[in-house]
Design an enzyme around this catalytic site. Structure first.
Site: not given
Lengths: 428, 428
Positions: A95, A116, A139, A162, A199, A241, A265, A318, A323
């Protein structure tokens, strides 16, 4: 289909010559004219616009770049055409990512890398960009189809993978490093990474890659109740970060597959996602083309139309080793940065132009950062941000100087304190 | 094209039967199979999704409304499906209007009325929505084509006309009054008008129509340097109309045709226009579905990511007679409004739920306005606005209570003072 029709027409012609009976030929002519008509229909299908060699500022209806090149005449951007030299990686074409990709494509960005692994579904139709007839396509494929129709000048690379898998992460890393698009360039093969994933796991993968490559990136997200979101600029070593202090405002934290399995959902709205994509790409343009001020963090609470801003320094403890390494480099480079800033200030001399930039400047704004270095680094505007931006916070009086600009957070208590302050901001 | 191909197949079959020579038949079979293959290709072309009778909250990939109906489960909206009862008029289908139309279409709005007289040009391709293959079509036709593909459930009415002409204005007025979509409804045939035009003359026409019809509307605009914009809610009699105090922030004030004739053009960006469209439709959803707070005025300064808010009371000496008439009606209705507000407050009783609405409520926001009256009026949330929203202004200390809520501006000095304050806000 045009090839198939041309073959058919050739077959008909050769068959026609071997027909013995004149009455058969009449019937056959009828068939030939039918086929010609269908071929005409097919040829009349929309054609794509041809590529444009140079961006022109000419004001004619047929110039797709006239309204963008006008940004120069308006005094907003010094050299708009530079946009063709830049490569942007968009991770997550949902989106937010799909709309961000469309905006950059329409702005004439040089190259877009799209990542994607998901497929288009009718359940995505409540957000902008994808069309119902693309349901079932990946997508990335659907995005390339739409974007190449909109602007054939943009170089599109699509990665259907992925990034949280071992193989996917490796391909992701090597694609970011690939400098074939502009071989003379220092650093990585992309100028900016835009994280538009939904996510935590994927955000951590982007964070890992960008920390390892010392790659500046923007994080973005929309809440699972669909009514708020944020964007955040992450410069390895210079800002926090994603592992230093994960923003309290993240998209959902719940994997979409889990949500679907359980029959629930998250909500989503084209409005919130459109606004977040717009703020993300606007800040991307400011970063790349050196105008205005790039926001280190910008939230959007749509219920109250409230837009909190803040900044976060890196955490020296961290858990992400890359980082910490980048933080060390950043501290070591401080004398060089200071000297460069001083030299630049002296070279510019005292400012003469005090009035508004042009008569139609409705906010009386003057462009503060119009001399961004050409290599895409952005240390100056980021350093200049905190003062101006923290003024917007309505509860700023309650915690003056939450984090002193030059004093990084140095233990967990400070991090807890920062979290507490973040919560205070968000609860306004 | 499918019809043409079916006719061709029938012709081929009848011709086949009258062929005398077996060798000719073989060649003919080859042609038949070629045609069948082309017919298969045509049949495989994308088909549109079928209409959906009821909005379902079921979480399956094929449900285009699952993520919108989830707003109910998330506690944001009480009854999302009500959106199918609403009619929205969008005046101007350009960079803001087209995106607003797409967002409302994807949200499943009941009916959209679209007004524009312009044609799609390649010069529009730097903004979202229109495609290069639509160049030359009227914007209304191109919009109907795209929107009906995206969501066939939305009733689309397109008006290819100029509302600033006498005939155009008359058709505009009668279309707003037409109650055929929901005949049982009081008032006008539309629930809200969104002005997305790019010139002063058209804004004044929308203002005139809405004052005459006592029709609530949103004004929107983007500056000609492309980097700022605004939305504004106008309720005849209750807020300033466009003639009372034209906002200092208007799109350009220069007719696009004039600009083109002189060989110059205003700049535009898909980002700024996407953000303004998003803020406009988000406030439209809040207004229609009764959640959150509707902003009376919201600006967007993209150079600083600054979002000023304010409100403007009507001018009793407004030059627009219909506005003055609506102001009189609003004052006369005050006792009834007060009584209704008091009754509502008593009926609700003391608030019990003090904590956040749900655990994942990232901003700790509680929905304030979830009991909007069902007829689409929105007086409560508008009355509740000023206090909360003016807190966002960084210079709020400098002018406490610029306009006292119940004291309308009563002479030109006050209007000048308001303008001065507006300028102060904009110059921050």
């Amino acid at each position: 289909m045009e090839i198939e029709l041309n073959d058919l027409i050739a077959d008909l012609q050769s068959l026609n010559q071997s027909l013995p009976d004149p009455s058969l030929r009449d019937a056959f002519h009828k068939i030939q004219s039918r086929v010609e008509h269908i071929a005409d229909l097919v040829r009349a299908e929309p054609v794509r616009r041809s590529k444009v060699k140079d961006m022109s500022a000419e004001v004619v209806d047929s110039n797709p770049y006239s309204r963008l090149m006008a940004l120069q005449r308006m005094g907003i951007v010094e050299n708009y055409e530079r946009i063709r030299n830049f490569s942007i990686a968009i991770v997550g074409v949902g989106g937010v990512g799909s709309v961000a990709a469309e905006m950059l494509t329409r702005c004439g960005i040089g190259r877009l890398l799209l990542y994607d692994y998901d497929k288009v579904e009718l359940a995505n139709m409540n957000r902008l960009f994808f069309r119902p007839d693309q349901a079932g396509m990946t997508k990335t494929d659907a995005a390339v189809q739409t974007l190449s129709d909109i602007n054939p000048d943009v170089v599109l690379e699509s990665y259907t993978l992925n990034i949280t898998t071992v193989d996917g992460f490796e391909t992701f890393m090597s694609s970011l490093k690939n400098k074939s698009f502009s071989p003379d360039k220092q650093g990585n093969g992309v100028d900016l990474v835009l994280s538009c994933v939904d996510n935590y796991e994927a955000r951590m993968a982007v964070n890992q890659a960008c920390n390892e490559l010392s790659q500046t990136w923007f994080e973005s997200g929309v809440s699972e109740d669909a009514v708020s979101g944020h964007i955040q600029l992450l410069i390895p070593g210079e800002t926090a970060c994603f592992a230093c202090a994960p923003p309290l405002v993240v998209a959902s934290g719940i994997d979409e597959r889990t949500l679907k399995r359980e029959g629930v959902c998250a909500a989503s709205l084209p409005t919130t996602m459109g606004v977040i994509a717009g703020l993300l790409v606007q800040n991307t343009l400011k970063f790349l083309l050196g105008f205005g001020q790039v926001s280190p963090y910008l939230g959007y609470n749509s219920l109250k139309d409230f837009f909190p801003t803040m900044q976060m320094k890196p955490n020296p403890q961290c858990s992400n080793a890359a980082c910490v390494k980048r933080q060390g480099e950043y501290i070591l480079a401080k004398p060089a940065r200071d000297a460069a800033a001083k030299a630049k200030l002296e070279a510019e001399g005292p400012s003469i132009e005090e009035g508004p930039l042009h008569d139609d400047n409705e906010w009386n704004i003057s462009v503060l950062d119009d001399c961004e270095p050409a290599d895409g680094t952005n240390t100056k505007s980021s350093d200049a941000l905190p003062e101006g931006l923290t003024h917007e916070l309505p509860t700023a009086d309650e915690f003056q100087n939450p984090v002193t600009p030059e004093a990084p957070i140095n233990d967990n208590d400070d991090l807890d304190e920062l979290r507490r302050q973040l919560e205070a901001i968000n609860s306004v």
